[in-house]
Design an enzyme around this catalytic site. Structure first.
Site, mmCIF file in Angstrom:
data_model
loop_
_atom_site.group_PDB
_atom_site.id
_atom_site.type_symbol
_atom_site.label_atom_id
_atom_site.label_comp_id
_atom_site.label_asym_id
_atom_site.label_seq_id
_atom_site.Cartn_x
_atom_site.Cartn_y
_atom_site.Cartn_z
ATOM 1 N N LYS A 1 51.560 13.639 46.430
ATOM 2 C CA LYS A 1 50.100 13.359 45.936
ATOM 3 C C LYS A 1 50.086 13.027 44.654
ATOM 4 O O LYS A 1 50.534 13.854 43.601
ATOM 5 C CB LYS A 1 49.150 14.629 46.356
ATOM 6 C CG LYS A 1 47.779 14.635 45.753
ATOM 7 C CD LYS A 1 47.003 15.778 46.143
ATOM 8 C CE LYS A 1 45.661 15.599 45.314
ATOM 9 N NZ LYS A 1 44.826 16.783 45.813
ATOM 10 N N LYS B 1 49.590 10.406 49.522
ATOM 11 C CA LYS B 1 48.309 10.246 49.264
ATOM 12 C C LYS B 1 48.345 9.652 47.818
ATOM 13 O O LYS B 1 48.871 10.334 46.893
ATOM 14 C CB LYS B 1 47.493 11.615 49.327
ATOM 15 C CG LYS B 1 46.128 11.569 48.765
ATOM 16 C CD LYS B 1 45.546 12.736 48.822
ATOM 17 C CE LYS B 1 44.286 12.915 48.038
ATOM 18 N NZ LYS B 1 43.556 14.423 47.926
ATOM 19 N N TYR C 1 37.722 8.414 55.857
ATOM 20 C CA TYR C 1 36.441 8.454 55.913
ATOM 21 C C TYR C 1 35.642 7.400 56.787
ATOM 22 O O TYR C 1 34.481 7.457 57.324
ATOM 23 C CB TYR C 1 35.681 8.562 54.563
ATOM 24 C CG TYR C 1 36.033 9.441 53.752
ATOM 25 C CD1 TYR C 1 35.901 10.791 53.682
ATOM 26 C CD2 TYR C 1 37.450 9.273 52.625
ATOM 27 C CE1 TYR C 1 36.575 11.842 53.006
ATOM 28 C CE2 TYR C 1 38.012 10.164 52.077
ATOM 29 C CZ TYR C 1 37.465 11.423 51.981
ATOM 30 O OH TYR C 1 38.071 12.341 51.288
HETATM 31 C C1 PBG Z 1 41.657 18.698 46.321
HETATM 32 C C2 PBG Z 1 41.689 17.400 46.969
HETATM 33 C C3 PBG Z 1 41.336 16.388 46.251
HETATM 34 C C4 PBG Z 1 41.286 15.393 47.279
HETATM 35 C C5 PBG Z 1 41.793 15.968 48.431
HETATM 36 N N1 PBG Z 1 41.710 17.216 48.149
HETATM 37 C C6 PBG Z 1 40.980 15.981 44.807
HETATM 38 C C7 PBG Z 1 42.041 15.820 43.707
HETATM 39 O O1 PBG Z 1 42.967 16.081 43.874
HETATM 40 O O2 PBG Z 1 41.272 15.685 42.551
HETATM 41 C C8 PBG Z 1 40.988 13.912 46.973
HETATM 42 C C9 PBG Z 1 40.581 13.040 48.643
HETATM 43 C C10 PBG Z 1 39.946 11.779 48.362
HETATM 44 O O3 PBG Z 1 40.038 11.249 47.109
HETATM 45 O O4 PBG Z 1 39.396 11.367 49.452
HETATM 46 N N2 PBG Z 1 42.718 19.274 45.540
#
Ligand code: PBG
Length: 313
Positions: A187, A240, A304
């Site tokens: 991520k 991600k 989404y």
């Molecule tokens: C929480 C989380 C996030 C997202 C998914 N889980 C936000 C972040 O890390 O700030 C982002 C998902 C998206 O942007 O669609 N940790």
């Protein structure tokens, strides 16, 4: 080559094909809401109150969508995000409602602190630091309370080191050997998440997430993250965001033999929707984008766009 592209033949040779079953629908369950609330930075996407969750799931199931990832917006926040492991918290209640009404639905839960902490970070904070090991114990508790409520898969998204093994042992200790872990393994600290932070009310009060999320200059490091999560016991790994990270998706798919999810994140959604709303791009762009993520090597896609694309495919 053009013989292969004749109109009635073309589809025979599709190498990648988007299936409704591959799509995971994100649901924002809002404990503070009385009715559906459109998220201003995510046109046509809503936060929904608990009592409308079943209806939302039913609509999706009618379209053939069976998998859901739940994010909770709690009434109460504190320093350590304790509401996240409340057995009667917003996500725990949503899981029970979904499972009672739709036993065949696949319920995935986001396991993180940021929606539940006053500072908005994904871990326990001391001064300006986000503590790793102190956070692990809490992640174990959250995952366990989701599993007890009936979640099929828990998905830790906080990028703490060791989070998969901490959660695996917390689950196994209590007899939840069959609960899967889908780790947000690679991520990246990305600008594409900003609409989500409005959607899930998870914006941070200071600093940024660069001390725990990955640096987007790197790809080898993503491979190490994936490898470690597999060694720790992840059942499914994730890359991600998706669209600007198709190279990572392809590399992971080529190097590891494990189910792979790509997260088509909020910023990718909003960017696409904005261009469609302006009339600059046709809405066919959504199908093209999701097919490209599939072609890059994703087995599953969190998106989404799930409902609108399910209607097309
Ligand atoms: C929480 C989380 C996030 C997202 C998914 N889980 C936000 C972040 O890390 O700030 C982002 C998902 C998206 O942007 O669609 N940790």
């Amino acid at each position: 080559m053009r013989r292969l592209r004749r109109e009635n033949l073309r589809e025979l040779f599709w190498e990648a094909r988007l299936r409704v079953e591959d799509l995971i629908v994100p649901i924002f369950v809002d404990e503070t809401a009385k009715e559906k609330k459109e998220i201003s930075s995510m046109p046509d996407y809503y936060r929904i109150p608990l009592d409308l969750v079943t209806k939302e799931v039913e609509e999706c199931m009618d379209l053939g969508l069976r998998s859901f990832i739940l994010f909770g917006i709690p009434k109460k926040k504190d320093e350590i995000g304790s509401e996240a492991y409340n057995d009667h918290g917003v996500v725990q209640r949503a899981i029970r409602m979904i499972k009672e009404n739709f036993p065949k639905a696949v319920v995935i839960t986001d396991v993180c602190l940021c929606e539940y902490t006053t500072h908005g970070h994904c871990g326990i904070v001391k001064g300006n630091e986000i503590l790793n090991d102190e956070t692990l114990e809490i992640l174990g508790k959250i995952a366990l309370s989701h599993a007890k409520a009936g979640a099929d898969i828990v998905a830790p998204s906080g990028m703490m080191d060791g989070m998969v093994s901490a959660i695996r042992s917390a689950l196994d200790r209590e007899g939840f050997q069959n609960t899967l872990i889908m780790s947000y393994s690679a991520k990246f600290a990305s600008n594409f998440y900003s609409p989500f932070r409005e959607a899930a009310e998870s914006g941070y009060k200071f600093g940024d997430r660069k001390s725990y999320q990955m640096d987007f200059h790197n790809s080898n490091e993503a491979m190490r993250e994936i490898e470690l999560d597999i060694l720790e016991g992840a059942d499914i790994v994730m890359v991600k965001p998706a669209l600007a990270y198709l190279d990572i998706i392809r590399r992971v798919k080529d190097s590891f033999n494990i189910p792979l999810t790509a997260y088509n994140v909020s910023g990718e959604y909003s960017m696409t929707k904005a261009a469609i709303k302006m009339g600059w791009l046709s809405k066919d762009i959504i199908y093209e984008i999701l097919t490209a993520i599939k072609r890059a090597g994703a087995d599953l896609i969190i998106t989404y766009h799930a409902k609108e694309i399910a209607q097309i495919i």
